[in-house]
Design a protein around this motif. Sequence first.
Motif: not given
Length: 71
Positions: A44-59
Amino acid sequence: MLLADVNAMLYAHRPESPRFEEHRAWLQAARSGEESFGVSETVLASFVRLSTHDRVDRGPTPPTRCLGLQC
């Protein structure tokens, strides 16, 4: 017991992800199936961190949407 993986959660969350439909269907089936289903705090923590990070994915996903708090 089925345990979700962070990659499966990310793919099921982002429609532009490869195999989005496959992962979304698996997650929905796992959540509603007869077998126990769980998600660890680490995932869960990894999901939140990765899905909200601007360098991981566009938008990145806004944190309120990621946490299911968006009205």
